[in-house]
Design a protein around this motif. Structure first.
Motif, short mmCIF file in Angstrom:
data_model
loop_
_atom_site.label_atom_id
_atom_site.label_comp_id
_atom_site.label_asym_id
_atom_site.label_seq_id
_atom_site.Cartn_x
_atom_site.Cartn_y
_atom_site.Cartn_z
N ILE A 158 21.21 19.72 18.42
CA ILE A 158 20.81 21.02 18.80
C ILE A 158 21.37 22.00 18.20
O ILE A 158 20.58 23.05 17.75
CB ILE A 158 21.06 21.03 20.31
CG1 ILE A 158 20.26 20.25 21.27
CG2 ILE A 158 20.58 22.52 20.90
CD1 ILE A 158 20.50 20.02 22.65
N ASN A 159 22.63 22.06 17.75
CA ASN A 159 23.08 23.15 17.10
C ASN A 159 22.37 23.29 15.71
O ASN A 159 22.51 24.55 15.28
CB ASN A 159 24.77 22.94 16.82
CG ASN A 159 24.98 21.56 16.17
OD1 ASN A 159 24.37 20.87 16.15
ND2 ASN A 159 26.09 21.85 15.27
N GLY A 160 21.98 22.19 15.04
CA GLY A 160 21.46 22.33 13.79
C GLY A 160 19.95 22.91 14.13
O GLY A 160 19.56 24.05 13.21
N LEU A 161 19.39 22.59 14.99
CA LEU A 161 18.15 23.43 15.35
C LEU A 161 18.54 24.98 15.42
O LEU A 161 17.36 25.68 15.05
CB LEU A 161 17.36 22.81 16.66
CG LEU A 161 16.90 21.34 16.36
CD1 LEU A 161 16.36 20.88 17.84
CD2 LEU A 161 15.65 21.23 15.48
N PHE A 162 19.37 25.21 16.04
CA PHE A 162 19.56 26.69 16.42
C PHE A 162 19.84 27.35 15.18
O PHE A 162 19.32 28.31 14.94
CB PHE A 162 20.82 26.74 17.35
CG PHE A 162 21.27 28.31 17.66
CD1 PHE A 162 20.66 28.89 18.49
CD2 PHE A 162 22.40 28.53 17.10
CE1 PHE A 162 20.91 30.47 18.57
CE2 PHE A 162 22.74 30.06 17.17
CZ PHE A 162 22.14 30.83 18.13
N VAL A 163 20.66 26.72 14.29
CA VAL A 163 20.97 27.46 13.08
C VAL A 163 19.64 27.58 12.23
O VAL A 163 19.54 28.57 11.53
CB VAL A 163 22.06 26.67 12.25
CG1 VAL A 163 22.15 27.08 10.73
CG2 VAL A 163 23.44 26.49 12.82
N MET A 164 18.82 26.66 12.18
CA MET A 164 17.45 26.85 11.52
C MET A 164 16.54 28.19 12.06
O MET A 164 16.09 28.77 11.33
CB MET A 164 16.75 25.24 11.57
CG MET A 164 17.42 24.43 10.63
SD MET A 164 16.37 23.01 10.30
CE MET A 164 16.44 22.16 12.05
N GLY A 165 16.73 28.17 13.41
CA GLY A 165 15.84 29.04 13.86
C GLY A 165 16.43 30.31 13.81
O GLY A 165 15.78 31.29 13.56
N LEU A 166 17.80 30.51 13.57
CA LEU A 166 18.55 31.84 13.37
C LEU A 166 18.18 32.11 11.94
O LEU A 166 17.90 33.19 11.44
CB LEU A 166 19.87 31.43 13.45
CG LEU A 166 20.90 32.83 13.09
CD1 LEU A 166 20.56 33.87 13.85
CD2 LEU A 166 22.15 32.28 12.99
N THR A 167 18.10 31.09 11.03
CA THR A 167 17.59 31.43 9.47
C THR A 167 16.47 32.11 9.38
O THR A 167 16.10 33.02 8.85
CB THR A 167 17.74 30.15 8.68
OG1 THR A 167 19.18 29.61 8.78
CG2 THR A 167 17.41 30.34 7.16
N ILE A 168 15.47 31.33 10.26
CA ILE A 168 13.98 31.89 10.21
C ILE A 168 13.96 33.22 10.40
O ILE A 168 13.35 34.20 9.78
CB ILE A 168 13.19 31.10 10.97
CG1 ILE A 168 12.91 29.61 10.40
CG2 ILE A 168 11.69 31.66 11.06
CD1 ILE A 168 12.19 28.47 11.13
N VAL A 169 14.53 33.66 11.71
CA VAL A 169 14.65 35.11 12.31
C VAL A 169 15.32 35.91 11.19
O VAL A 169 14.68 37.09 10.89
CB VAL A 169 15.39 35.11 13.35
CG1 VAL A 169 15.51 36.49 13.99
CG2 VAL A 169 14.65 34.24 14.55
N ILE A 170 16.32 35.52 10.72
CA ILE A 170 17.18 36.59 9.70
C ILE A 170 16.27 36.79 8.36
O ILE A 170 16.18 37.77 7.90
CB ILE A 170 18.41 35.89 9.38
CG1 ILE A 170 19.37 35.94 10.55
CG2 ILE A 170 19.20 36.88 8.24
CD1 ILE A 170 19.69 37.12 11.23
#
Length: 308
Positions: A158-170
């Protein structure tokens, strides 16, 4: 190489390594976004960019420690506050470095390389003095623990999914800022024609400082994301700086699309090859491939027309 595996095993391996490559891609993109702004837009070779990332990671670590000690009831939300603090601290240090060092070295890229390399050594020793030589890590909130099981062989953390979502937003945020905001328009004007930008009233020195600070601030956010997937040490930033420069140069300086495409290509290639080969061999093969492509297309995958 593949003969020892069944087709089912190979499918699972490529799926897992592909996802691991996406996590590495996220770190590359967040690092490369800041570096693309500093190097691509300003022509400054910032060898201390990895140390700005680690500063963001240490700020996140300190914030998590304070929340765990004094605000345990809202610990689950510490990361979002830590990310804001990381951006502010690293951007402020970036503005100070630009004012004290970088502004005296414009149009002297080799001098900026030496100056920022010296700065990286100073920051590494400072981190070692303040936080110690041993690596530190944060305790993930409960909502970032665990993984999703796609099947019996493939699990996605789940933490990997969160980092990828954060990357998309940034990434989307930076793209919109560079296209729509006043600073973004001024930055693009200075890059495309600095004398004309100054002639129409743009304060190019202020734009340079704000741009350098922004690039360092994004590196701080990358450091916050880095704590979600790895531990932090004084020299951790140096593990990514070469790959990040490779991403920026291969993608094409000043090109956001090129940065993203280059980060995806390099991260997936390294992640897949590291499973079947040694890590050093995978890096060498990736580097040789990129160098070969750059010999045929020295401007990178994408490039902008810039008037000098």
């Amino acid at each position: 190489m593949f003969a020892d595996y069944t087709m089912t095993e190979l499918t699972s391996i490529f799926a897992m390594q592909g996802f691991a490559g996406l996590i590495l891609f996220s770190v590359f993109v967040l690092m490369a976004l800041g570096l693309a702004i500093i190097f691509g837009q300003m022509g400054v070779i910032n060898m201390a960019h990895g140390e700005f990332m680690i500063l963001g990671a240490y700020v996140t670590y300190l914030t998590s420690t304070l929340f765990a000690e004094y605000l345990p009831s809202i610990y689950d939300s510490y990361f979002f506050i830590a990310m804001i603090f990381a951006f502010i601290v690293t951007a402020a240090l970036g503005a100070l470095v630009e004012w004290a060092i970088i502004r005296h070295l414009y149009k002297r890229p080799l001098d900026t390389l030496l100056a920022t390399w010296g700065l990286s050594l100073i920051l590494q020793q400072l981190y070692r003095t303040v936080f110690g030589a041993r690596e530190v890590g944060v305790t993930l909130p409960d909502w970032l623990m665990g993984s999703y099981a796609l099947n019996e062989n493939i699990e996605i953390p789940i933490n990997g999914l969160f980092v990828m979502g954060l990357t998309i937003v940034i990434t989307v945020g930076v793209a919109l800022m560079m296209q729509k905001s006043r600073l973004g328009k001024q930055t693009r004007a200075v890059v495309q024609n600095r004398p004309m930008a100054a002639a129409v009233g743009i304060n190019t020195e202020k734009v340079d400082r704000m741009t350098f600070a922004l690039g360092c601030g994004i590196a701080g956010i990358a450091g916050s994301a880095f704590t979600m997937i790895g531990s932090t040490g004084p020299t951790s930033g140096q593990l990514y700086i070469v790959d990040t420069f490779l991403v920026v140069v291969f993608g094409g300086a000043s090109s956001l699309i090129g940065t993203v495409a280059s980060a995806f290509t390099i991260s997936q290639a390294q992640s897949t090859m590291e499973f079947f080969l040694s890590g050093s061999t995978a890096k060498v093969l990736t580097l040789l491939t990129v160098v070969g492509i750059l010999m045929l297309r020295p401007q990178g995958l994408f490039s902008l027309k810039i008037r000098r």
